[in-house]
Write a protein that holds these residues in place. Sequence first.
Motif, mmCIF file in Angstrom:
data_model
loop_
_atom_site.group_PDB
_atom_site.id
_atom_site.type_symbol
_atom_site.label_atom_id
_atom_site.label_comp_id
_atom_site.label_asym_id
_atom_site.label_seq_id
_atom_site.Cartn_x
_atom_site.Cartn_y
_atom_site.Cartn_z
ATOM 1 N N ARG A 137 0.811 -1.215 0.000
ATOM 2 C CA ARG A 137 0.000 0.000 0.000
ATOM 3 C C ARG A 137 0.845 1.267 0.000
ATOM 4 N N LYS A 138 2.045 1.205 0.542
ATOM 5 C CA LYS A 138 2.904 2.390 0.572
ATOM 6 C C LYS A 138 3.262 2.847 -0.837
ATOM 7 N N LEU A 139 3.361 1.881 -1.758
ATOM 8 C CA LEU A 139 3.743 2.226 -3.122
ATOM 9 C C LEU A 139 2.666 3.040 -3.826
ATOM 10 N N SER A 140 1.409 2.901 -3.388
ATOM 11 C CA SER A 140 0.314 3.613 -4.041
ATOM 12 C C SER A 140 0.394 5.114 -3.814
ATOM 13 N N GLN A 141 1.218 5.557 -2.851
ATOM 14 C CA GLN A 141 1.365 6.983 -2.587
ATOM 15 C C GLN A 141 2.433 7.620 -3.473
ATOM 16 N N ARG A 142 3.224 6.804 -4.129
ATOM 17 C CA ARG A 142 4.258 7.321 -5.018
ATOM 18 C C ARG A 142 3.752 7.281 -6.452
ATOM 19 N N ARG A 143 4.378 8.055 -7.306
ATOM 20 C CA ARG A 143 3.974 7.995 -8.712
ATOM 21 C C ARG A 143 4.783 6.943 -9.450
ATOM 22 N N LEU A 144 4.080 6.151 -10.228
ATOM 23 C CA LEU A 144 4.718 5.225 -11.154
ATOM 24 C C LEU A 144 4.198 5.590 -12.535
ATOM 25 N N LEU A 145 5.086 6.055 -13.394
ATOM 26 C CA LEU A 145 4.705 6.515 -14.727
ATOM 27 C C LEU A 145 4.963 5.402 -15.738
ATOM 28 N N VAL A 146 3.882 4.909 -16.329
ATOM 29 C CA VAL A 146 3.961 3.766 -17.243
ATOM 30 C C VAL A 146 3.458 4.179 -18.621
ATOM 31 N N GLY A 147 4.280 3.963 -19.629
ATOM 32 C CA GLY A 147 3.868 4.230 -21.000
ATOM 33 C C GLY A 147 3.442 2.941 -21.675
ATOM 34 N N ILE A 148 2.318 2.988 -22.380
ATOM 35 C CA ILE A 148 1.834 1.816 -23.113
ATOM 36 C C ILE A 148 1.718 2.186 -24.589
ATOM 37 N N GLY A 149 2.473 1.487 -25.419
ATOM 38 C CA GLY A 149 2.463 1.741 -26.855
ATOM 39 C C GLY A 149 2.147 0.475 -27.623
ATOM 40 N N GLY A 150 1.916 0.638 -28.909
ATOM 41 C CA GLY A 150 1.607 -0.515 -29.749
ATOM 42 C C GLY A 150 0.844 -0.080 -30.980
ATOM 43 N N ASN A 151 0.930 -0.878 -32.010
ATOM 44 C CA ASN A 151 0.255 -0.561 -33.258
ATOM 45 C C ASN A 151 -1.260 -0.646 -33.125
ATOM 46 N N ILE A 152 -1.936 -0.026 -34.050
ATOM 47 C CA ILE A 152 -3.390 -0.085 -34.101
ATOM 48 C C ILE A 152 -3.834 -1.547 -34.205
ATOM 49 N N GLY A 153 -4.816 -1.916 -33.399
ATOM 50 C CA GLY A 153 -5.321 -3.284 -33.419
ATOM 51 C C GLY A 153 -4.596 -4.243 -32.500
ATOM 52 N N ALA A 154 -3.539 -3.763 -31.816
ATOM 53 C CA ALA A 154 -2.764 -4.656 -30.951
ATOM 54 C C ALA A 154 -3.461 -4.926 -29.621
ATOM 55 N N GLY A 155 -4.288 -3.973 -29.167
ATOM 56 C CA GLY A 155 -4.978 -4.155 -27.892
ATOM 57 C C GLY A 155 -4.515 -3.202 -26.807
ATOM 58 N N LYS A 156 -3.730 -2.210 -27.196
ATOM 59 C CA LYS A 156 -3.183 -1.231 -26.252
ATOM 60 C C LYS A 156 -4.272 -0.538 -25.426
ATOM 61 N N THR A 157 -5.326 -0.115 -26.089
ATOM 62 C CA THR A 157 -6.384 0.624 -25.398
ATOM 63 C C THR A 157 -7.150 -0.268 -24.428
ATOM 64 N N THR A 158 -7.294 -1.542 -24.763
ATOM 65 C CA THR A 158 -7.958 -2.477 -23.847
ATOM 66 C C THR A 158 -7.165 -2.602 -22.554
ATOM 67 N N VAL A 159 -5.850 -2.717 -22.671
ATOM 68 C CA VAL A 159 -4.993 -2.804 -21.484
ATOM 69 C C VAL A 159 -5.126 -1.528 -20.654
ATOM 70 N N THR A 160 -5.082 -0.390 -21.324
ATOM 71 C CA THR A 160 -5.204 0.900 -20.636
ATOM 72 C C THR A 160 -6.538 1.003 -19.906
ATOM 73 N N ASN A 161 -7.613 0.617 -20.577
ATOM 74 C CA ASN A 161 -8.942 0.701 -19.961
ATOM 75 C C ASN A 161 -9.067 -0.208 -18.747
ATOM 76 N N GLU A 162 -8.434 -1.374 -18.813
ATOM 77 C CA GLU A 162 -8.462 -2.276 -17.664
ATOM 78 C C GLU A 162 -7.723 -1.666 -16.476
ATOM 79 N N LEU A 163 -6.564 -1.082 -16.733
ATOM 80 C CA LEU A 163 -5.796 -0.463 -15.651
ATOM 81 C C LEU A 163 -6.539 0.748 -15.083
ATOM 82 N N LYS A 164 -7.251 1.451 -15.944
ATOM 83 C CA LYS A 164 -8.076 2.573 -15.482
ATOM 84 C C LYS A 164 -9.172 2.070 -14.551
ATOM 85 N N ARG A 165 -9.744 0.930 -14.889
ATOM 86 C CA ARG A 165 -10.817 0.344 -14.077
ATOM 87 C C ARG A 165 -10.329 0.012 -12.670
ATOM 88 N N TYR A 166 -9.046 -0.323 -12.558
ATOM 89 C CA TYR A 166 -8.483 -0.648 -11.250
ATOM 90 C C TYR A 166 -8.032 0.591 -10.479
#
Length: 212
Positions: A4-33
């Motif tokens: 839980r201590k880690l949730s107070q720090r910033r972790l900057l994660v970049g997600i890239g990938g070609n169109i159709g790879a599923g990048k946005t699905t991964v992003t949306n799932e992480l947003k849901r959490y």
Amino acid sequence: MFDRKLSQRRLLVGIGGNIGAGKTTVTNELKRYGAKIIDADKIGWALLRRNSPHYKKLVEVFGKRILNKNGQIDHKALAERAFANKTSLKKLNRIMHPPIIKRIKKEITKNQKGLVILDAALLFTLGLNKEMDVAILVTAPERLKVKRLIESGMTKEAAKARLKLQEPDSKVWRKAGFVLENKGSLAELRRKSRALWNFFYSSRFQNLKTGS
């Protein structure tokens, strides 16, 4: 184990990938959490409000055919012209990449706690992966990318042409800290996204970051 201590720090994660790879699905799932999302596509479209400098420049370069009946830039019409060939794509990139990068960096500065995700197809091409704590490349076999693009409404020819204009995974995967393969079901991709979330908030990941 969740730290839980880690949730107070910033972790900057970049997600890239070609169109159709599923990048946005991964992003949306992480947003849901609970992750905070910086969406490069949304930033780009926000810059194109009617009569903005970038709006005017695109109309000047690609013509009024990219406008809808209300005078706004039509996403599909712009894509058809900008992705017609490499020359047109370079024109689009010269206009839009500098202001998008500037706005992305501003958003990064504003978000200083928790898991912050930069969702950017051109993460590696633009060198934004160097600004991240972690850079993830989402990949998928080309046949699956084409299939997904067809399901989204593209023709097979248009899907293949669009992918041909994008940098292949083989040229960027060495720049990624993690490569997430999306060659299974949607449920499997969601499970992998959940596993990423758990890993990023684990003591094990923190030890990996610090080299301990």
